[in-house]
Write an enzyme that holds these catalytic residues in place. Structure first.
Site, PDB file in Angstrom:
ATOM      1  N   ARG A  71      61.549 -89.127  64.838  1.00 40.27           N
ATOM      2  CA  ARG A  71      61.895 -87.750  64.224  1.00 40.27           C
ATOM      3  C   ARG A  71      63.189 -87.730  63.643  1.00 40.27           C
ATOM      4  O   ARG A  71      62.432 -87.398  62.194  1.00 40.27           O
ATOM      5  CB  ARG A  71      62.334 -86.908  65.605  1.00 40.27           C
ATOM      6  CG  ARG A  71      62.124 -85.591  65.120  1.00 40.27           C
ATOM      7  CD  ARG A  71      62.484 -84.605  66.621  1.00 40.27           C
ATOM      8  NE  ARG A  71      62.545 -83.289  66.593  1.00 40.27           N
ATOM      9  CZ  ARG A  71      63.244 -82.228  66.664  1.00 40.27           C
ATOM     10  NH1 ARG A  71      64.471 -82.850  67.256  1.00 40.27           N
ATOM     11  NH2 ARG A  71      63.696 -80.710  66.306  1.00 40.27           N
ATOM     12  N   HIS A  97      61.985 -86.299  59.611  1.00 41.92           N
ATOM     13  CA  HIS A  97      62.376 -84.983  59.262  1.00 41.92           C
ATOM     14  C   HIS A  97      63.348 -85.006  58.214  1.00 41.92           C
ATOM     15  O   HIS A  97      63.357 -83.950  57.295  1.00 41.92           O
ATOM     16  CB  HIS A  97      63.858 -83.884  60.356  1.00 41.92           C
ATOM     17  CG  HIS A  97      62.618 -83.584  61.596  1.00 41.92           C
ATOM     18  ND1 HIS A  97      63.486 -81.828  61.766  1.00 41.92           N
ATOM     19  CD2 HIS A  97      61.984 -83.614  62.949  1.00 41.92           C
ATOM     20  CE1 HIS A  97      62.298 -81.712  62.975  1.00 41.92           C
ATOM     21  NE2 HIS A  97      61.429 -82.884  62.984  1.00 41.92           N
ATOM     22  N   ASN A 107      66.508 -79.247  62.898  1.00 40.19           N
ATOM     23  CA  ASN A 107      66.830 -80.282  62.860  1.00 40.19           C
ATOM     24  C   ASN A 107      68.319 -79.780  63.689  1.00 40.19           C
ATOM     25  O   ASN A 107      69.240 -81.277  64.314  1.00 40.19           O
ATOM     26  CB  ASN A 107      67.617 -80.702  61.650  1.00 40.19           C
ATOM     27  CG  ASN A 107      66.702 -81.244  60.964  1.00 40.19           C
ATOM     28  OD1 ASN A 107      65.690 -81.936  61.269  1.00 40.19           O
ATOM     29  ND2 ASN A 107      66.915 -80.822  59.211  1.00 40.19           N
ATOM     30  N   HIS A 132      53.887 -87.596  68.550  1.00 41.38           N
ATOM     31  CA  HIS A 132      53.854 -87.680  69.293  1.00 41.38           C
ATOM     32  C   HIS A 132      53.871 -88.039  71.052  1.00 41.38           C
ATOM     33  O   HIS A 132      53.976 -87.091  72.211  1.00 41.38           O
ATOM     34  CB  HIS A 132      53.203 -85.975  69.115  1.00 41.38           C
ATOM     35  CG  HIS A 132      53.794 -85.069  69.037  1.00 41.38           C
ATOM     36  ND1 HIS A 132      52.856 -83.822  68.908  1.00 41.38           N
ATOM     37  CD2 HIS A 132      55.147 -85.025  67.781  1.00 41.38           C
ATOM     38  CE1 HIS A 132      53.623 -83.574  67.536  1.00 41.38           C
ATOM     39  NE2 HIS A 132      55.262 -83.636  67.300  1.00 41.38           N
TER      40      HIS A 132
END
Length: 329
Positions: free
Chosen positions: A64, A68, A96, A196
């Site tokens: 992640r 991001h 975030n 995911h």
């Protein structure tokens, strides 16, 4: 135009699995011989393996963090910068606020700075550390070569995170369009959402699908009723502020594998965007291809390499930060 079959799609995806040894100025082995006899990638691997032995959630945490970072200003470690003078940085943006992993990146940076100050960028540390976490979470078949040579950015603005990061309710076409702005294909979109397989979310993101989908007062009919029932026990209507966590892969939540695709084909996608890529004709064949066979590890690695090349700074651009949290004076 006829929709591609899963077999034909798989053949096309396998062609994409051939990853070049360099994207622009990035190259595999960039740090070889540059850190006073220290093997940079081996140092990162040792620290990530130690963390993984204590906490397997380091896998989704680093995936992640990397995603991001790359989707805002490119893969330049701008997500690591702290806000300054009352101005909010990327890490302070709403999408975030639940991102973690900063401490382990700091640990790696400190170890490398002690051996070769000002040589290894924070952006490269994120990319290498994420690869090592993926391998630990999925096995050696998930090994891929990380291209390095990135430099660190000097700017981090919270509002840019809000506008660049894809949301969890996107349709398949919206998700593809969002990823296309970063130079990624529709296949890359489906592959990277495969992260995911080890992801988590919270009740606040799922509750509308359980109780009042599209203001109907009912659950989303696209979700397996048995899953709806299970999730309602985790996110009860009697406790609307309860924000318990939910794993995105209900079968093997701590293992990097293709179970995620099998789950969403069975109408067990937790986030709406996950379910949408399983049912939309734009992405359904790709999802079916990834749900079968053993191609996902290689293809996922290729997509990670392509994501890791988004808008990178190289050469004399940016800087090599001394601390990942602040720009050099």
């Amino acid at each position: 135009m006829a929709i591609a079959t899963a077999a034909a799609t798989l053949a096309l995806l396998c062609l994409l699995a051939v990853v070049p040894t360099g994207h622009g100025a990035l190259q595999v082995g960039f740090y070889k011989g540059k850190c006073n006899g220290t093997d940079v990638e081996a140092t990162v691997k040792r620290i990530i393996a130690s963390r993984f032995s204590r906490d397997r959630t380091i896998v989704p945490i680093l995936l992640r963090l990397h995603f991001h970072d790359c989707f805002v200003r490119g893969c330049d470690a701008s997500i690591l910068l702290d806000g300054k003078g009352g101005k909010k940085a990327e890490k302070d943006a709403d999408p975030n606020k639940s991102v973690n992993g900063y401490d382990v990146i700091d640990q790696v940076k400190s170890a490398l700075e002690s051996k070769c100050p000002g040589v290894v960028s924070c952006a490269d540390i994120i990319a290498i550390a994420t690869r090592d976490a993926v391998v630990l979470g999925g096995g050696n078949q998930y090994t891929y070569s990380v291209q390095t040579g990135r430099r660190d950015g000097n700017v981090s603005v919270a509002s840019e995170a809000d506008s660049n990061l894809p949301g969890h309710t996107l349709s398949a076409s919206q998700a593809i369009a969002k990823f296309k702005t970063k130079g990624l294909s529709a296949s890359d979109t489906v592959l990277l959402l495969g992260a995911h397989t080890v992801g988590i979310t919270h009740c606040s993101f799922v509750r509308p699908r359980l109780y009042n989908y599209n203001n109907s007062g009912k659950a989303d009919p696209a979700m397996d009723p048995a899953l709806v029932s299970r999730l309602k026990s985790t996110c009860p209507s009697s406790r609307p502020t309860a924000n318990n966590f939910i794993v995105l892969d209900q079968r093997t939540p701590l293992t990097v594998d293709n179970s995620y695709y099998k789950q969403i084909l069975a109408r067990r996608g937790i986030l709406k965007v996950d379910q949408n890529i399983a049912t939309d004709k734009l992405t359904n064949a790709t999802v079916k291809a990834l749900a079968t066979g053993s191609s996902f590890p290689t293809l996922f690695g290729g997509a990670m390499v392509r994501m890791g090349a988004i808008q990178v700074l190289t050469g004399k651009q940016g800087q090599i930060r001394k601390s990942c949290r602040v720009v050099n004076k």
